[in-house]
Design an enzyme around this catalytic site. Sequence first.
Site, PDB file in Angstrom:
ATOM      1  N   ASP A 279      81.803  36.271 152.815  1.00  0.00           N
ATOM      2  CA  ASP A 279      82.059  35.234 153.809  1.00  0.00           C
ATOM      3  C   ASP A 279      80.797  35.082 154.649  1.00  0.00           C
ATOM      4  O   ASP A 279      80.135  36.080 154.965  1.00  0.00           O
ATOM      5  CB  ASP A 279      83.252  35.608 154.704  1.00  0.00           C
ATOM      6  CG  ASP A 279      83.858  34.366 155.356  1.00  0.00           C
ATOM      7  OD1 ASP A 279      83.813  33.277 154.746  1.00  0.00           O
ATOM      8  OD2 ASP A 279      84.370  34.477 156.483  1.00  0.00           O
ATOM      9  N   THR A 280      80.469  33.827 154.971  1.00  0.00           N
ATOM     10  CA  THR A 280      79.219  33.539 155.676  1.00  0.00           C
ATOM     11  C   THR A 280      79.494  32.691 156.904  1.00  0.00           C
ATOM     12  O   THR A 280      80.377  31.830 156.885  1.00  0.00           O
ATOM     13  CB  THR A 280      78.259  32.757 154.741  1.00  0.00           C
ATOM     14  OG1 THR A 280      77.895  33.602 153.661  1.00  0.00           O
ATOM     15  CG2 THR A 280      77.002  32.317 155.469  1.00  0.00           C
TER      16      THR A 280
ATOM     17  N   ASN B 254      83.170  29.054 143.722  1.00  0.00           N
ATOM     18  CA  ASN B 254      81.894  28.358 143.802  1.00  0.00           C
ATOM     19  C   ASN B 254      81.013  28.758 142.598  1.00  0.00           C
ATOM     20  O   ASN B 254      80.530  29.877 142.501  1.00  0.00           O
ATOM     21  CB  ASN B 254      81.241  28.752 145.139  1.00  0.00           C
ATOM     22  CG  ASN B 254      79.927  28.064 145.360  1.00  0.00           C
ATOM     23  OD1 ASN B 254      79.155  27.857 144.439  1.00  0.00           O
ATOM     24  ND2 ASN B 254      79.672  27.732 146.618  1.00  0.00           N
TER      25      ASN B 254
ATOM     26  N   HIS C  34      70.374  35.338 154.307  1.00  0.00           N
ATOM     27  CA  HIS C  34      71.528  36.181 154.611  1.00  0.00           C
ATOM     28  C   HIS C  34      72.234  36.647 153.336  1.00  0.00           C
ATOM     29  O   HIS C  34      72.453  37.820 153.115  1.00  0.00           O
ATOM     30  CB  HIS C  34      72.476  35.370 155.496  1.00  0.00           C
ATOM     31  CG  HIS C  34      72.662  33.938 155.010  1.00  0.00           C
ATOM     32  ND1 HIS C  34      71.607  33.073 154.895  1.00  0.00           N
ATOM     33  CD2 HIS C  34      73.744  33.260 154.567  1.00  0.00           C
ATOM     34  CE1 HIS C  34      72.035  31.905 154.427  1.00  0.00           C
ATOM     35  NE2 HIS C  34      73.332  32.008 154.207  1.00  0.00           N
TER      36      HIS C  34
HETATM   37  P1  IMP Z   1      80.981  30.550 152.715  1.00  0.00           P
HETATM   38  O1  IMP Z   1      81.705  31.643 153.426  1.00  0.00           O
HETATM   39  O2  IMP Z   1      79.858  31.064 151.863  1.00  0.00           O
HETATM   40  O3  IMP Z   1      81.884  29.606 152.000  1.00  0.00           O
HETATM   41  O4  IMP Z   1      80.236  29.709 153.852  1.00  0.00           O
HETATM   42  C1  IMP Z   1      80.934  29.032 154.885  1.00  0.00           C
HETATM   43  C2  IMP Z   1      80.127  27.823 155.337  1.00  0.00           C
HETATM   44  O5  IMP Z   1      78.882  28.273 155.910  1.00  0.00           O
HETATM   45  C3  IMP Z   1      79.737  26.862 154.228  1.00  0.00           C
HETATM   46  O6  IMP Z   1      80.719  25.882 154.036  1.00  0.00           O
HETATM   47  C4  IMP Z   1      78.451  26.246 154.757  1.00  0.00           C
HETATM   48  O7  IMP Z   1      78.742  25.195 155.647  1.00  0.00           O
HETATM   49  C5  IMP Z   1      77.850  27.385 155.552  1.00  0.00           C
HETATM   50  N1  IMP Z   1      76.864  28.117 154.736  1.00  0.00           N
HETATM   51  C6  IMP Z   1      77.074  29.260 154.029  1.00  0.00           C
HETATM   52  N2  IMP Z   1      75.950  29.666 153.429  1.00  0.00           N
HETATM   53  C7  IMP Z   1      75.006  28.762 153.769  1.00  0.00           C
HETATM   54  C8  IMP Z   1      73.625  28.631 153.438  1.00  0.00           C
HETATM   55  O8  IMP Z   1      73.032  29.435 152.702  1.00  0.00           O
HETATM   56  N3  IMP Z   1      73.002  27.572 153.959  1.00  0.00           N
HETATM   57  C9  IMP Z   1      73.598  26.655 154.765  1.00  0.00           C
HETATM   58  N4  IMP Z   1      74.877  26.715 155.085  1.00  0.00           N
HETATM   59  C10 IMP Z   1      75.581  27.765 154.599  1.00  0.00           C
END
Ligand code: IMP
Length: 197
Positions: free
Chosen positions: A69-70, A10, A177
């Site tokens: 990871d989020t 990303n 976060h």
């Molecule tokens: P990742 O682990 O950062 O790729 O996040 C996984 C998913 O969580 C993403 O595809 C988004 O749908 C959601 N997400 C992560 N960070 C955010 C944020 O800051 N705002 C809104 N959605 C988020």
Amino acid sequence: MKELVFVTNNKHKLSEIRQILGDYCKIMSLEEIGFSEEIEETAPDLAGNALLKARHIHNRFGCNCFADDTGLEVDALDGAPGVFSARYAGENATYADNVKKLLEALAGNHNRTARFRTVIALILDNREYLFEGRVEGEILTEPCGLTGFGYDPVFRPLESKKSFAEMSAEEKNVISHRGRATAKLQTFLSLTVKEAK
Ligand code: IMP
């Protein structure tokens, strides 16, 4: 200066992290180390997935690296979508599909409390470290605002009257976060790799 690989594809996250950590480390992308494969996120929780991604790159290249990871955890849905936030409405779901599914799942429900959680896994000099950031808030009944991505239009943090999608990137970073997890990583690196500058 110490080199640190950020395990992400990303570009938005990469430039954000370079701005924050650039004084302490040279941040390398996966592209720069010649890695273009997908790493499957098969762990049952955020920490597991962050570690899985960091270990994959560390095992392959032997380099210092970190991964994040989020997940969005909605109380009325027993913590869903959580670790499945990216694919809540299916494997190739768009952000809009996921938001629509979430609003439908919560339709008529007055309990709308939720939180975003980010876990960062760092492997530095063969040691593993975890950093967590979270923001408590609520899921709105309809999308508000046009900035950001993912669930931003339907998430309002407790400390604000605006949804994440109504904030500038700077405003969101202070309370988000990911901003909070990154701040912990930054503090750690500023103390640990200071002498390497
Ligand atoms: P990742 O682990 O950062 O790729 O996040 C996984 C998913 O969580 C993403 O595809 C988004 O749908 C959601 N997400 C992560 N960070 C955010 C944020 O800051 N705002 C809104 N959605 C988020």
